[in-house]
Design a protein around this motif. Structure first.
Motif, short mmCIF file in Angstrom:
data_model
loop_
_atom_site.label_atom_id
_atom_site.label_comp_id
_atom_site.label_asym_id
_atom_site.label_seq_id
_atom_site.Cartn_x
_atom_site.Cartn_y
_atom_site.Cartn_z
N LEU A 75 11.05 -28.90 27.54
CA LEU A 75 11.98 -29.94 27.11
C LEU A 75 11.58 -31.30 27.70
O LEU A 75 11.78 -32.33 27.06
N ALA A 76 10.96 -31.29 28.88
CA ALA A 76 10.40 -32.54 29.42
C ALA A 76 9.27 -33.04 28.51
O ALA A 76 9.13 -34.25 28.28
N LYS A 77 8.49 -32.11 27.94
CA LYS A 77 7.43 -32.49 27.01
C LYS A 77 8.01 -33.04 25.72
O LYS A 77 7.46 -33.98 25.14
N LYS A 105 10.80 -34.69 25.47
CA LYS A 105 11.22 -36.06 25.82
C LYS A 105 10.01 -36.99 25.91
O LYS A 105 10.06 -38.12 25.41
N ALA A 106 8.94 -36.52 26.52
CA ALA A 106 7.73 -37.35 26.65
C ALA A 106 7.18 -37.71 25.28
O ALA A 106 6.78 -38.86 25.04
N GLU A 107 7.15 -36.76 24.36
CA GLU A 107 6.67 -37.03 23.00
C GLU A 107 7.55 -38.08 22.32
O GLU A 107 7.04 -39.01 21.70
N ILE A 108 8.85 -37.93 22.43
CA ILE A 108 9.78 -38.88 21.80
C ILE A 108 9.57 -40.28 22.40
O ILE A 108 9.58 -41.28 21.68
N GLU A 109 9.35 -40.34 23.69
CA GLU A 109 9.13 -41.63 24.36
C GLU A 109 7.80 -42.27 23.99
O GLU A 109 7.66 -43.49 24.08
N LEU A 110 6.82 -41.47 23.56
CA LEU A 110 5.50 -41.99 23.22
C LEU A 110 5.46 -42.72 21.87
O LEU A 110 4.50 -43.43 21.60
N TYR A 111 6.46 -42.53 21.04
CA TYR A 111 6.49 -43.26 19.77
C TYR A 111 6.67 -44.75 20.07
O TYR A 111 7.68 -45.13 20.68
N PRO A 112 5.72 -45.58 19.68
CA PRO A 112 5.82 -47.01 20.01
C PRO A 112 6.95 -47.72 19.26
O PRO A 112 7.48 -48.73 19.72
N ASN A 113 7.36 -47.15 18.14
CA ASN A 113 8.36 -47.78 17.30
C ASN A 113 9.40 -46.72 16.94
O ASN A 113 9.05 -45.67 16.40
N GLU A 114 10.67 -47.00 17.22
CA GLU A 114 11.73 -46.01 16.95
C GLU A 114 11.77 -45.59 15.49
O GLU A 114 12.08 -44.45 15.18
N ALA A 115 11.46 -46.51 14.59
CA ALA A 115 11.49 -46.17 13.16
C ALA A 115 10.49 -45.07 12.84
O ALA A 115 10.73 -44.26 11.93
N THR A 151 17.41 -43.22 22.57
CA THR A 151 18.27 -42.92 23.72
C THR A 151 19.17 -41.74 23.44
O THR A 151 19.33 -40.85 24.28
N GLN A 152 19.74 -41.69 22.25
CA GLN A 152 20.62 -40.57 21.89
C GLN A 152 19.84 -39.28 21.75
O GLN A 152 20.30 -38.21 22.16
N LEU A 153 18.64 -39.35 21.17
CA LEU A 153 17.80 -38.15 21.06
C LEU A 153 17.51 -37.57 22.44
O LEU A 153 17.62 -36.37 22.66
N LEU A 154 17.12 -38.45 23.37
CA LEU A 154 16.82 -38.00 24.73
C LEU A 154 18.04 -37.42 25.40
O LEU A 154 17.95 -36.43 26.14
N SER A 155 19.20 -37.99 25.12
CA SER A 155 20.46 -37.47 25.67
C SER A 155 20.77 -36.07 25.12
O SER A 155 21.25 -35.20 25.85
N GLU A 156 20.46 -35.86 23.85
CA GLU A 156 20.67 -34.54 23.25
C GLU A 156 19.76 -33.49 23.91
O GLU A 156 20.19 -32.37 24.16
N VAL A 157 18.53 -33.88 24.20
CA VAL A 157 17.61 -32.96 24.88
C VAL A 157 18.12 -32.65 26.28
O VAL A 157 18.10 -31.50 26.72
N ASP A 158 18.61 -33.68 26.99
CA ASP A 158 19.17 -33.45 28.32
C ASP A 158 20.36 -32.49 28.27
O ASP A 158 20.49 -31.61 29.12
#
Length: 157
Positions: A14-16, A18-28, A81-88
């Motif tokens: 699940l940390a991975k 989150k890391a993948e989601i954070e690596l997207y340079p553009n939220e769209a 931010t909400q996606l990461l919160s759902e993973v948490d």
């Protein structure tokens, strides 16, 4: 023993996510689909979280979480931010539930039938870890595919 192994796997993977989601340079880009790639990273992330919160949190842990599986694939534009919160939240449900399970619990039949026949809880929880990894790989591939398309479109050659 299996609960400790699963806890470590879920923490790591699940940390991975989150890391993948954070690596997207553009939220769209989290929501892009193209050709036969019909599931966006955002929807896969919502699905991973909803799946774990349901099968761990609600079914085994009594969390009260109510799953809307269709929305996991139809919602769009949810913030990073909400996606990461759902993973948490999913990780919290998994860890709390696993901490309360005994080896005897893992040998019991999972409380609901998922694949059309009964299965032991330990087997199903292990399946859920592989399911998470399947979608984690899809998110990784999606991110790299979107980046490659963005770079190709922006190139001058």
């Amino acid at each position: 023993m299996l609960t400790q192994i699963l806890s470590e796997i879920y923490k790591r993977d699940l940390a991975k996510v989150k890391a993948e989601i954070e690596l997207y340079p553009n939220e769209a880009d989290l929501w892009r689909v193209d050709g036969e790639v019909l599931n966006s990273a955002g929807n896969l992330c919502l699905h991973i979280a909803g799946n774990l919160r349901h099968f761990y949190g609600a079914v085994l842990g009594g969390s009260g979480y109510v799953r809307d599986r269709d929305a996991e694939f139809s919602r769009k534009g949810v913030s990073r931010t909400q996606l990461l919160s759902e993973v948490d939240a999913a990780l919290a449900d998994v860890i709390k539930t696993l901490a309360g399970l005994t080896d005897e619990d893992l040998e019991k039949i999972y409380p609901i039938e998922v694949f059309g026949s009964p299965m032991k809880t330990g087997f199903f929880l292990t399946h859920l870890a592989t399911h998470l990894n399947w979608h984690l790989g899809q998110i990784n591939y999606h991110r790299r595919l979107v980046a490659a398309k963005r770079n190709h479109v922006g190139s001058t050659s």
